[in-house]
Design an enzyme around this catalytic site. Sequence first.
Site, PDB file in Angstrom:
ATOM      1  N   ARG A   1      -3.296  11.646  -0.624  1.00 38.39           N
ATOM      2  CA  ARG A   1      -2.580  10.595  -1.070  1.00 38.39           C
ATOM      3  C   ARG A   1      -2.563  10.112  -2.496  1.00 38.39           C
ATOM      4  NH1 ARG A   1      -2.940   6.486   3.935  1.00 38.39           N
ATOM      5  NH2 ARG A   1      -5.018   7.522   4.132  1.00 38.39           N
TER       6      ARG A   1
ATOM      7  N   LYS B   1      13.046   1.919   2.746  1.00 37.21           N
ATOM      8  CA  LYS B   1      12.454   0.763   2.685  1.00 37.21           C
ATOM      9  C   LYS B   1      12.307   0.261   1.114  1.00 37.21           C
ATOM     10  CE  LYS B   1       7.606   2.623   3.223  1.00 37.21           C
ATOM     11  NZ  LYS B   1       7.853   3.799   3.788  1.00 37.21           N
TER      12      LYS B   1
ATOM     13  N   GLY C   1       1.709  -0.223  10.169  1.00 38.52           N
ATOM     14  CA  GLY C   1       2.646  -1.349   9.952  1.00 38.52           C
ATOM     15  C   GLY C   1       3.902  -0.879   9.620  1.00 38.52           C
TER      16      GLY C   1
END
Length: 337
Positions: free
Chosen positions: A105, A204, A237
């Site tokens: 990442r 989002k 989440g």
Amino acid sequence: MPPLTEPKLISGNANPQLAGAVAKRMSLHRGERVGLVDARVERFNDGEVFVEVYENVRGEDMFIIQPTSNPANDNLMELLIISDTLRRSSAARITAVIPYFGYARQDRRTKARTPISAKLVANMIAQSGIERVLTMDLHATQIQGFFDIPVDNLYASPVFALDVKHHFKDCLEDVMVISPDVGGVARARELAKRINAPLAIVDKRREKAGEIAEMTVIGDVTGKRCIIVDDICDTAGTLCKAAEVLMEKGAQEVHAYITHGVMSGPAVERVTNSVMKSLVLTDSIAPTEAVENAPNIRIVPTAPMFAQAIQNIAGGMSVSSLFDHGTLEPLYEGMYS
């Protein structure tokens, strides 16, 4: 390229269950027992990693099975030290089988004065004596370009396609694949094409890091059995919030297929209490006891795919043939027949 010798497997402590399963599958393929090389990988009292190999590996084609999952630094050091051990023991070739590539990442500089850690890790791996890397679903496919050695990046989507067709065979026309963000559209589209399903996106917006201000569904999910597809589930989440939004927009039910189940912090509790009917993970990261006991989490094995990929690399054959779910179907015959 002709095969060097018979492939030999060695494992660190990151995921010994997967390493054992790969060895077992290779034994079935070859018609003879394939075991893990006898070795010890342990730590001194101060945390230093020590490796000792008890078998002769001179001139052998070695495959180190070691995801760099949590604890990422410890598992990475194990991988590097095992490689150095094999190189100094005159192994003919060393391939790192890294089902989950940690630090993936951190593949770019998101702001000033930050590292590109994925590139640093790639350099360390190559310098340790590893000559080839076999991994699965890199967070960003351009990470392959960080390496100056060959990298084979397998995909979980063919296996997921087999699983979806098996578990949703009576209602496949109602299935819709969902990308949890705009950046994951290519991955979701790949699965959607394989199962001939429509695609939708959850967009989002973040006010600040770690906080989602708003989620918007692009596409009509009314009455659909939604399958969220992503490569990593960390704290879950975003995943659980996306599932809630989809149900609010009229989805019949929500499932998720995630390649790498990092599942840190409250992830398992969140998934257990979420509106998701099921979460499917691969075993690229060794599942914790909490993951194994969660009622709505299921594990799909990757050992058949990795065993065949190792066979192909050792025999100088194509690895890209495993991108086709038709090629994988015989390997998973007992599961999806």
